[in-house]
Motif scaffolding. Sequence first.
Motif, mmCIF file in Angstrom:
data_model
loop_
_atom_site.group_PDB
_atom_site.id
_atom_site.type_symbol
_atom_site.label_atom_id
_atom_site.label_comp_id
_atom_site.label_asym_id
_atom_site.label_seq_id
_atom_site.Cartn_x
_atom_site.Cartn_y
_atom_site.Cartn_z
ATOM 1 N N LYS A 146 0.837 -1.210 0.000
ATOM 2 C CA LYS A 146 0.000 0.000 0.000
ATOM 3 C C LYS A 146 0.869 1.256 0.000
ATOM 4 O O LYS A 146 0.597 2.213 -0.728
ATOM 5 C CB LYS A 146 -0.932 -0.004 1.212
ATOM 6 N N ARG A 147 1.916 1.259 0.818
ATOM 7 C CA ARG A 147 2.811 2.416 0.863
ATOM 8 C C ARG A 147 3.537 2.594 -0.475
ATOM 9 O O ARG A 147 3.692 3.725 -0.970
ATOM 10 C CB ARG A 147 3.825 2.250 2.004
ATOM 11 N N SER A 148 3.973 1.477 -1.027
ATOM 12 C CA SER A 148 4.677 1.518 -2.311
ATOM 13 C C SER A 148 3.780 2.058 -3.422
ATOM 14 O O SER A 148 4.218 2.864 -4.256
ATOM 15 C CB SER A 148 5.177 0.110 -2.674
ATOM 16 N N GLU A 149 2.521 1.641 -3.404
ATOM 17 C CA GLU A 149 1.582 2.090 -4.437
ATOM 18 C C GLU A 149 1.254 3.570 -4.277
ATOM 19 O O GLU A 149 1.143 4.299 -5.274
ATOM 20 C CB GLU A 149 0.294 1.260 -4.370
ATOM 21 N N GLU A 150 1.127 4.028 -3.054
ATOM 22 C CA GLU A 150 0.851 5.446 -2.835
ATOM 23 C C GLU A 150 2.018 6.298 -3.335
ATOM 24 O O GLU A 150 1.818 7.355 -3.946
ATOM 25 C CB GLU A 150 0.595 5.722 -1.348
ATOM 26 N N GLU A 151 3.243 5.851 -3.108
ATOM 27 C CA GLU A 151 4.414 6.572 -3.603
ATOM 28 C C GLU A 151 4.460 6.578 -5.131
ATOM 29 O O GLU A 151 4.801 7.590 -5.750
ATOM 30 C CB GLU A 151 5.691 5.931 -3.049
ATOM 31 N N ARG A 152 4.092 5.446 -5.730
ATOM 32 C CA ARG A 152 4.117 5.336 -7.197
ATOM 33 C C ARG A 152 3.103 6.249 -7.857
ATOM 34 O O ARG A 152 3.365 6.833 -8.908
ATOM 35 C CB ARG A 152 3.832 3.887 -7.612
ATOM 36 N N MET A 153 1.936 6.402 -7.224
ATOM 37 C CA MET A 153 0.805 7.072 -7.875
ATOM 38 C C MET A 153 0.483 8.450 -7.335
ATOM 39 O O MET A 153 -0.577 9.001 -7.634
ATOM 40 C CB MET A 153 -0.450 6.192 -7.796
ATOM 41 N N THR A 154 1.362 9.041 -6.523
ATOM 42 C CA THR A 154 1.100 10.412 -6.044
ATOM 43 C C THR A 154 2.329 11.287 -6.239
ATOM 44 O O THR A 154 3.460 10.805 -6.314
ATOM 45 C CB THR A 154 0.707 10.440 -4.548
ATOM 46 N N THR A 155 2.089 12.568 -6.308
ATOM 47 C CA THR A 155 3.148 13.572 -6.368
ATOM 48 C C THR A 155 2.634 14.842 -5.703
ATOM 49 O O THR A 155 1.465 14.897 -5.284
ATOM 50 C CB THR A 155 3.586 13.836 -7.827
ATOM 51 N N THR A 156 3.485 15.849 -5.615
ATOM 52 C CA THR A 156 3.080 17.119 -4.994
ATOM 53 C C THR A 156 3.218 18.246 -6.004
ATOM 54 O O THR A 156 4.274 18.412 -6.623
ATOM 55 C CB THR A 156 3.944 17.425 -3.750
ATOM 56 N N GLY A 172 -5.167 8.135 -10.589
ATOM 57 C CA GLY A 172 -4.915 7.493 -9.313
ATOM 58 C C GLY A 172 -5.106 5.987 -9.391
ATOM 59 O O GLY A 172 -5.198 5.407 -10.475
ATOM 60 N N SER A 173 -5.209 5.367 -8.210
ATOM 61 C CA SER A 173 -5.407 3.915 -8.143
ATOM 62 C C SER A 173 -6.107 3.562 -6.848
ATOM 63 O O SER A 173 -6.445 4.451 -6.050
ATOM 64 C CB SER A 173 -4.060 3.184 -8.229
ATOM 65 N N ASN A 174 -6.269 2.263 -6.618
ATOM 66 C CA ASN A 174 -6.876 1.844 -5.356
ATOM 67 C C ASN A 174 -5.940 2.043 -4.168
ATOM 68 O O ASN A 174 -6.305 1.792 -3.030
ATOM 69 C CB ASN A 174 -7.336 0.382 -5.430
ATOM 70 N N GLY A 175 -4.723 2.540 -4.455
ATOM 71 C CA GLY A 175 -3.783 2.867 -3.389
ATOM 72 C C GLY A 175 -3.729 4.345 -3.071
ATOM 73 O O GLY A 175 -2.979 4.761 -2.183
ATOM 74 N N THR A 176 -4.509 5.159 -3.784
ATOM 75 C CA THR A 176 -4.575 6.599 -3.507
ATOM 76 C C THR A 176 -5.958 6.950 -2.965
ATOM 77 O O THR A 176 -6.919 6.197 -3.161
ATOM 78 C CB THR A 176 -4.297 7.429 -4.772
#
Length: 320
Positions: free
Chosen positions: A215-225, A292-296
């Motif tokens: 879950k943490r890995s997916e959030e990092e992959r699919m988000t930015t600032t 996004g994804s199911n991890g965001t």
Amino acid sequence: MLRKRIKALSIACVLVCILPIASYSMDKDEFLKFLVNASYPEIKDDNKEVSKNTKNENKNTEDKQGKDYIKFHVGEENIPKIKNSENNNNNNENTTTTANASEYKDDVRVTKENPRILIYHTHSGETYSNSPGGNFHSKDKENSVMAVGGLVTEELNKKGWGVVHTTKYNDYPSFNHAYANSLKTIQSILPKYNSIDIAIDLHRDARDLTNDALKRSEEERMTTTINGEKVAKFFFVVGEKNPNVEHVRSLAQDITKFAQSKYPELILPVVEKPYGKYNQFVAKNHMLIEVGSNGTTATEAKASAKYVAQILDEYFKQKN
């Protein structure tokens, strides 16, 4: 009790003895007033002046039981008029127009006449990581791709685009028939708006997130600032089984390149599916976009909507 019976008998006598004469000697409004005053003395007739004593009695009674009484108006001339100034009418008219523009009727919103863009969702039940009921095959619209599609619609509308957005569930109750159902949805809309030449099937990506590390890995992959705000990334998917695959691929790659020039961290490379079709043959310019994804979270995906709209707006305006 005896007094009430005497009163009732008196009214009955009045009605039996005077009714035939009264009905001939009065017009219909006067006759109706007579009946009302005789039968319901607690009802106030706006046309008749009441004595000071009666007014005081009525006031005391209304203080105790005011909500139980009705206000009775006899004759068309006594119906209360709603007073609106010309300015108020104009303001109401504008408010109504604005309100109507943002309404979804039968799960469809049309922002302007002769719209050029259609936004729909084959997998309408895709939701994000914060959805309380899970993020697959859900009816949590607020945390779903449909909410993101609604924001993209609104942002494009602000930029002058006519957009048709449909929130019809195409993957419910049958997920396996989602693309067949969304094709029917598209085919029910396009004939009504032959001005549409851009179609967007808006999804969110999905990964196997069986533990916290994934879950943490997916959030990092699919988000930015961007501008201090955490937002979900997006990308295009191309189905290679479409008869117009060259155009679909070229369009996706071209917009990706344009997006990279503006927000390099926001857009991911185009994904091509060798056996996919995804109804991308239905419009001259068709895009399958994953936001996004199911991890965001839904908040992160919604925050991307303004950037997705900005990129599409600037790209197509340059091309046109």
